[in-house]
Design an enzyme around this catalytic site. Structure first.
Site, PDB file in Angstrom:
ATOM      1  N   ASP A   1       2.205  -4.819   8.898  1.00 41.20           N
ATOM      2  CA  ASP A   1       1.024  -3.994   8.659  1.00 41.20           C
ATOM      3  C   ASP A   1      -0.182  -4.935   8.591  1.00 41.20           C
ATOM      4  OD1 ASP A   1      -1.107  -2.591   7.475  1.00 41.20           O
ATOM      5  OD2 ASP A   1       0.287  -1.176   6.533  1.00 41.20           O
TER       6      ASP A   1
ATOM      7  N   ARG B   1     -11.903  -5.471  -6.988  1.00 43.04           N
ATOM      8  CA  ARG B   1     -11.597  -5.991  -5.662  1.00 43.04           C
ATOM      9  C   ARG B   1     -12.891  -6.182  -4.872  1.00 43.04           C
ATOM     10  NH1 ARG B   1      -7.877  -3.179  -1.128  1.00 43.04           N
ATOM     11  NH2 ARG B   1      -9.708  -1.856  -1.076  1.00 43.04           N
TER      12      ARG B   1
ATOM     13  N   TYR C   1     -10.803   1.113  10.773  1.00 45.85           N
ATOM     14  CA  TYR C   1     -12.011   1.463  10.009  1.00 45.85           C
ATOM     15  C   TYR C   1     -12.316   0.481   8.893  1.00 45.85           C
ATOM     16  CZ  TYR C   1      -8.330   3.710   7.193  1.00 45.85           C
ATOM     17  OH  TYR C   1      -7.185   3.955   6.488  1.00 45.85           O
ATOM     18  N   LYS C   2     -11.494  -0.559   8.714  1.00 47.65           N
ATOM     19  CA  LYS C   2     -11.750  -1.554   7.666  1.00 47.65           C
ATOM     20  C   LYS C   2     -12.556  -2.712   8.267  1.00 47.65           C
ATOM     21  CE  LYS C   2      -7.863   0.108   4.975  1.00 47.65           C
ATOM     22  NZ  LYS C   2      -6.441   0.040   4.660  1.00 47.65           N
TER      23      LYS C   2
ATOM     24  N   PHE D   1       0.865  -1.171   0.000  1.00 48.48           N
ATOM     25  CA  PHE D   1       0.000   0.000   0.000  1.00 48.48           C
ATOM     26  C   PHE D   1       0.912   1.235   0.000  1.00 48.48           C
ATOM     27  CE2 PHE D   1      -2.749   3.190   1.919  1.00 48.48           C
ATOM     28  CZ  PHE D   1      -3.934   2.978   1.237  1.00 48.48           C
TER      29      PHE D   1
HETATM   30  C1  LIG Z   1      -5.716   1.198   4.438  1.00 49.51           C
HETATM   31  C2  LIG Z   1      -4.247   1.016   4.615  1.00 49.51           C
HETATM   32  C3  LIG Z   1      -3.454   1.999   5.205  1.00 49.51           C
HETATM   33  C4  LIG Z   1      -4.100   3.314   5.570  1.00 49.51           C
HETATM   34  O1  LIG Z   1      -3.321   4.155   6.314  1.00 49.51           O
HETATM   35  P1  LIG Z   1      -3.994   5.470   6.938  1.00 49.51           P
HETATM   36  O2  LIG Z   1      -2.916   6.118   7.649  1.00 49.51           O
HETATM   37  O3  LIG Z   1      -5.161   5.030   7.759  1.00 49.51           O
HETATM   38  O4  LIG Z   1      -4.523   6.304   5.796  1.00 49.51           O
HETATM   39  C5  LIG Z   1      -2.115   1.727   5.424  1.00 49.51           C
HETATM   40  N1  LIG Z   1      -1.566   0.545   5.042  1.00 49.51           N
HETATM   41  C6  LIG Z   1      -2.318  -0.414   4.439  1.00 49.51           C
HETATM   42  C7  LIG Z   1      -1.697  -1.706   4.048  1.00 49.51           C
HETATM   43  C8  LIG Z   1      -3.665  -0.198   4.207  1.00 49.51           C
HETATM   44  O5  LIG Z   1      -4.387  -1.124   3.603  1.00 49.51           O
END
Ligand SMILES: *Cc1c(COP(=O)(O)O)cnc(C)c1O
Length: 440
Positions: A228, A398, A253-254, A155
């Site tokens: 992560d 997705r 939030y996911k 990401f």
């Molecule tokens: C959604 C996501 C993020 C999001 O980071 P934020 O700081 O909340 O914007 C980071 N890493 C991964 C792998 C994600 O899927």
């Protein structure tokens, strides 16, 4: 979380009851399809959770891996914080409503979801900010090493943060975007790597990495590992303590359904607490925040990873979501997740879209990613029909499968909608293709 919950008596992990193996080609033939799917749903020990979410009529929501759905009691919890704790309690609520303890308290409620003993997880800031903190702390624990290994396909924020923590370009080694093996990882680690940063589940493909094996490999090479967990927490059981992980971060939030912008969590293994120095040395991480001393002294334990005043309105949403998670049996969650993704893969296989998602259940998170050259338009056409997934550039459809509020019947309906969109060619219509230059 309690596996001894009275109504969780059906062994969902038993493939004869429910699970990927129960869904052979015979089970989903045109005739057998509907009845067998009804049987899978009838045997689902998590089916009761659906009614505890508020979802709009006519929407089939397959994007809970980006923004989870709204638990039915969340609005009331947030309203109570606003009206009573803030409106009436005012500043007294820092103590009386327990605001001050929430970063640690909610961390300890997330801890069982990630296999962490208490006192190693806090809720604070965003995943990006927490990455900055743990990457810096991990690098400082390996002062004799300069290299950071990460993934080109991760990401983007993860990749950007490897720049932000100040690793020189020559000291940053990246795993290939498409497919890397344990051998290629071992080559990159060599014996000069300070930190390895990996996603437990790949956000694009849904591939699940072997946390135990990779952590062990990294440690053998003298590196620390930062995981992560954005796409694994709330999607499957995670075992941070048992696998010897060093640090981890993740979103709430996911899959956790904490609400838009709800704060992230951060895990640091207890063995690192005394020596860990994170860079954002704010007063919430001070040993005695209310002494107002001129100099920074880190708190003992995980508290030193806190920085400033927590976002309490957002935390109330996460607090409400965790009421549900306190009741979820993660073994049942994992079995249902695999059952849903396996069913979707089987039902969509005849469409001939290449899958980026591993076919082996043990290597799969809780999403399915299919490729189509016009994925953007296809997804827009699906969304118009109420089937909400998402598009990831350049050509990925997705679909996230959240076991708490989706059924096998939903999977059948989503697969049918996808088939109809493709067979009818409706996605070619101007209104689906003409947007934002996203289609080539
Ligand atoms: C959604 C996501 C993020 C999001 O980071 P934020 O700081 O909340 O914007 C980071 N890493 C991964 C792998 C994600 O899927």
């Amino acid at each position: 979380m309690t596996s001894d919950r009275p109504d969780a008596t059906v062994d969902i992990a038993d493939p004869d009851v429910i699970g990927p193996d129960a869904i052979g080609p015979d089970a989903i033939g045109p005739d057998a399809e509907a009845t067998d799917i009804a049987a899978l749903d009838a045997a689902d020990p998590l089916r009761g959770f659906r009614s505890r979410f508020t979802l709009p009529e006519g929407v089939l929501y397959l994007d809970g891996n980006s923004l989870g759905a709204l638990p039915a009691h969340t609005s009331e919890r947030i309203a109570r914080l606003v009206r009573q704790e803030w409106g009436e309690g005012l500043i007294r609520s820092w103590n009386e409503a327990g605001w001050y303890d929430l970063p640690r308290g909610l961390g300890d409620r997330i801890a069982p979801l990630v296999g962490a003993a208490p006192g190693q997880t806090v809720v604070c800031d965003s995943t990006s900010v927490n990455l900055f903190k743990v990457l810096t702390a991990a690098r400082r624990l390996r002062p004799d090493r300069r290299v950071l290994v990460a993934e080109l396909g991760s990401f983007p924020t993860d990749l950007y943060l490897t720049e932000g923590v100040g690793v020189a370009a020559r000291d940053r080694r990246l795993l290939d975007r498409d497919g890397w093996t344990t051998d290629s990882l071992a080559d990159l680690l060599a014996d000069d790597t300070a930190v390895l940063l990996l996603s437990h589940v790949d956000y694009r493909t849904g591939e699940l990495r072997d946390m135990a094996g990779i952590t062990e490999l990294a440690h053998r090479h003298g590196a620390l590992v930062v995981w992560d967990l954005c796409h694994s927490v709330g999607a499957l059981p995670v075992e941070l303590d048992a696998t010897g992980a060093d640090f981890a971060v993740g979103c709430s939030y996911k899959y956790l359904n904490g609400g838009p912008g709800s704060p992230a969590f951060l895990y640091a293994a207890a063995r690192h607490h005394d020596a860990a120095e994170q860079p954002l040395t704010g007063w919430f991480g001070h040993a005695d925040p209310f002494a107002f001393e001129p100099g920074y002294r880190p708190a003992d334990g995980i508290g030193r990873f806190l920085t400033g005043t927590p976002p309490l309105l957002s935390m109330a949403g996460l607090q409400a979501a965790l009421d549900l998670w306190d009741e979820v049996d993660l073994t049942a969650l994992r079995a249902k997740s695999l059952s849903l993704t396996s069913l979707f893969l089987e039902l969509t296989a005849p469409l001939g879209l290449p899958s980026l998602t591993p076919a082996e259940p043990s290597r799969r998170g809780s999403q399915v990613s299919l490729r189509h050259p016009h994925a953007y338009a296809v997804m827009q056409a699906l969304i118009e029909r109420g089937v909400i997934g998402d598009f990831r550039a350049p050509d990925v459809l997705r679909f996230g499968f959240t076991p708490l509020y989706l059924s096998h019947r939903d999977v059948l309906d989503a697969a049918t909608a996808l088939r109809e969109v493709l067979e009818s060619g409706v996605w070619r219509e101007q209104r689906f293709t003409a947007s934002a230059g996203a289609v080539t």
